[in-house]
Design an enzyme around this catalytic site. Structure first.
Site, mmCIF file in Angstrom:
data_model
loop_
_atom_site.group_PDB
_atom_site.id
_atom_site.type_symbol
_atom_site.label_atom_id
_atom_site.label_comp_id
_atom_site.label_asym_id
_atom_site.label_seq_id
_atom_site.Cartn_x
_atom_site.Cartn_y
_atom_site.Cartn_z
ATOM 1 N N ARG A 50 5.138 2.741 3.501
ATOM 2 C CA ARG A 50 4.077 2.214 4.392
ATOM 3 C C ARG A 50 3.513 3.366 5.216
ATOM 4 N NH1 ARG A 50 1.209 -1.952 3.861
ATOM 5 N NH2 ARG A 50 3.028 -3.285 3.587
ATOM 6 N N ARG B 265 2.686 4.005 -7.386
ATOM 7 C CA ARG B 265 3.118 4.333 -6.005
ATOM 8 C C ARG B 265 4.568 3.910 -5.779
ATOM 9 N NH1 ARG B 265 0.791 -0.170 -1.742
ATOM 10 N NH2 ARG B 265 1.483 -2.005 -2.909
ATOM 11 N N HIS C 193 -5.162 5.485 -0.880
ATOM 12 C CA HIS C 193 -5.045 4.471 0.186
ATOM 13 C C HIS C 193 -4.539 5.100 1.503
ATOM 14 C CE1 HIS C 193 -3.851 0.811 2.231
ATOM 15 N NE2 HIS C 193 -4.135 0.050 1.219
ATOM 16 N N ASP D 17 -11.037 -5.899 6.292
ATOM 17 C CA ASP D 17 -10.649 -5.581 4.908
ATOM 18 C C ASP D 17 -11.954 -5.590 4.106
ATOM 19 O OD1 ASP D 17 -7.947 -6.767 2.735
ATOM 20 O OD2 ASP D 17 -9.354 -5.069 2.570
ATOM 21 N N GLU E 133 -10.144 4.442 2.481
ATOM 22 C CA GLU E 133 -9.606 4.673 1.138
ATOM 23 C C GLU E 133 -10.699 4.967 0.101
ATOM 24 O OE1 GLU E 133 -7.455 1.043 0.287
ATOM 25 O OE2 GLU E 133 -7.160 0.755 2.441
HETATM 26 O O1 TA6 Z 1 -6.285 -1.688 2.014
HETATM 27 C C1 TA6 Z 1 -6.725 -2.742 1.256
HETATM 28 C C2 TA6 Z 1 -5.557 -3.652 0.850
HETATM 29 O O2 TA6 Z 1 -5.790 -4.132 -0.450
HETATM 30 C C3 TA6 Z 1 -5.416 -4.794 1.849
HETATM 31 O O3 TA6 Z 1 -5.921 -6.014 1.312
HETATM 32 C C4 TA6 Z 1 -3.908 -4.857 2.133
HETATM 33 O O4 TA6 Z 1 -3.253 -5.688 1.181
HETATM 34 C C5 TA6 Z 1 -3.545 -3.385 2.000
HETATM 35 O O5 TA6 Z 1 -4.281 -2.962 0.850
HETATM 36 C C6 TA6 Z 1 -2.066 -3.075 1.959
HETATM 37 O O6 TA6 Z 1 -1.510 -3.459 0.747
HETATM 38 P P1 TA6 Z 1 0.089 -3.225 0.544
HETATM 39 O O7 TA6 Z 1 0.386 -3.762 -0.825
HETATM 40 O O8 TA6 Z 1 0.335 -1.749 0.633
HETATM 41 O O9 TA6 Z 1 0.763 -3.962 1.668
#
Ligand code: TA6
Length: 292
Positions: free
Chosen positions: A67, A93, A162, A206, A264
């Protein structure tokens, strides 16, 4: 896999046994990269606060995405289009990559990681590929993700770098470079919107902006601006979970939504990428921190 000699400014640490993290201590910057996910965890130009947010409760375990930092989402972005049993944001990932090269100059350190298709990946995605991540750390940070289609058929991918950017206070930042840009707001049911002026954050955000533009993240608390340049990307995703969504994430302290904004470089939705057999595609981001 032959061992790669590490430059003098790099040491190897293991936050958990069998989970190698390359720690870079260079006169001009510091950083951390996990072999799991080829995941940039930290990048801090000297004299600056760290540029990337990393959750203090991030989990360092094979199969779980870290994270924070810069997760690499590939070969699909978000939930799988048809099979919800497959992992969100693809499968690279959440596995260890091979370190191909680690080199240093007087101003940069470059890491090259690769993943190649095998029986385990083909169970998730039935195509042959080589995926290469190149990370160049210096007074700026470049992350490059190259897809090589080694299959006999065309492949279609969506992807994202991301990035979680570290900020002083979420309500005191704004993002420029997206004015008058169309975006899909996907907080609830997707709805097409038009961005008016800078992007401000005062709720869950988002959004998938259809844009090839570079953007700037202005942090009014820390008096700095992060310049985010990109190439090979037709979408820019901006995400902050805000209060309620943050509370659902076990690897994120509830109040830490205030300390990061995800910007991102991506290809998804209308900007999916189709790669003919034998050809390749590159998406790249370069981040520079400027005091204001
Ligand atoms: O950043 C866009 C996104 O798709 C959000 O919808 C949210 O789900 C985020 O990614 C984080 O995703 P994760 O699977 O890392 O918790």
């Amino acid at each position: 896999m032959s061992e790669v000699n590490l430059p003098d400014v790099v040491t190897l640490e293991e936050p958990t046994p069998g989970y190698p993290v390359y720690v870079i201590r260079h006169p001009k910057f510091s950083g951390k990269i996990a072999r799991h996910g080829a995941h940039v965890m930290e990048w801090t130009p000297s004299g600056q606060r760290t540029a990337l947010y990393l959750s203090p409760t991030a989990i360092f375990k094979e199969g779980k995405a870290i994270r924070g930092g810069i997760p690499l989402c590939w070969p699909w972005f978000g939930p799988h289009a048809t099979d919800t049993s497959l992992p969100s944001h693809g499968f690279v990932r959440t596995r260890f990559w091979n370190l191909i090269q680690a080199t240093a100059t007087e101003s940069t350190v470059t890491f090259v990681f690769e993943i190649e298709s095998d029986e385990s990946t083909k169970k998730l995605w039935p195509f042959q590929f080589v995926l290469r991540a190149t990370i160049i750390m210096g007074e700026s940070l470049t992350v490059r993700l190259e897809t090589f289609n080694t299959d006999k058929q065309a492949i279609e991918i969506s992807e994202a770098l991301h990035a979680y950017f570290s900020i002083g206070e979420i309500v005191h930042v704004n993002v420029t470079g997206l004015d008058q840009t169309t975006y899909m707001d996907v907080v609830d049911e997707p709805i097409l919107c038009l961005q008016e002026g800078p992007v401000m954050i005062d709720q869950e955000v988002d959004r998938n902006y259809i844009s090839t533009s570079d953007v700037e993240l202005h942090d009014l608390t820390d008096n700095r601006c992060l310049l985010i340049k990109k190439r090979g990307s037709g979408t820019t995703v901006i995400w902050n979970p805000w209060i309620e969504k943050a509370a659902t994430l076990a690897d994120l302290p509830d109040k830490d939504y205030q300390r990061f904004l995800c910007i991102e470089p991506a290809n998804e939705g209308n900007t999916l990428v189709i790669i003919p057999p034998g050809e390749n595609h590159c998406i790249e981001m370069t981040v520079t921190v400027q005091a204001t």
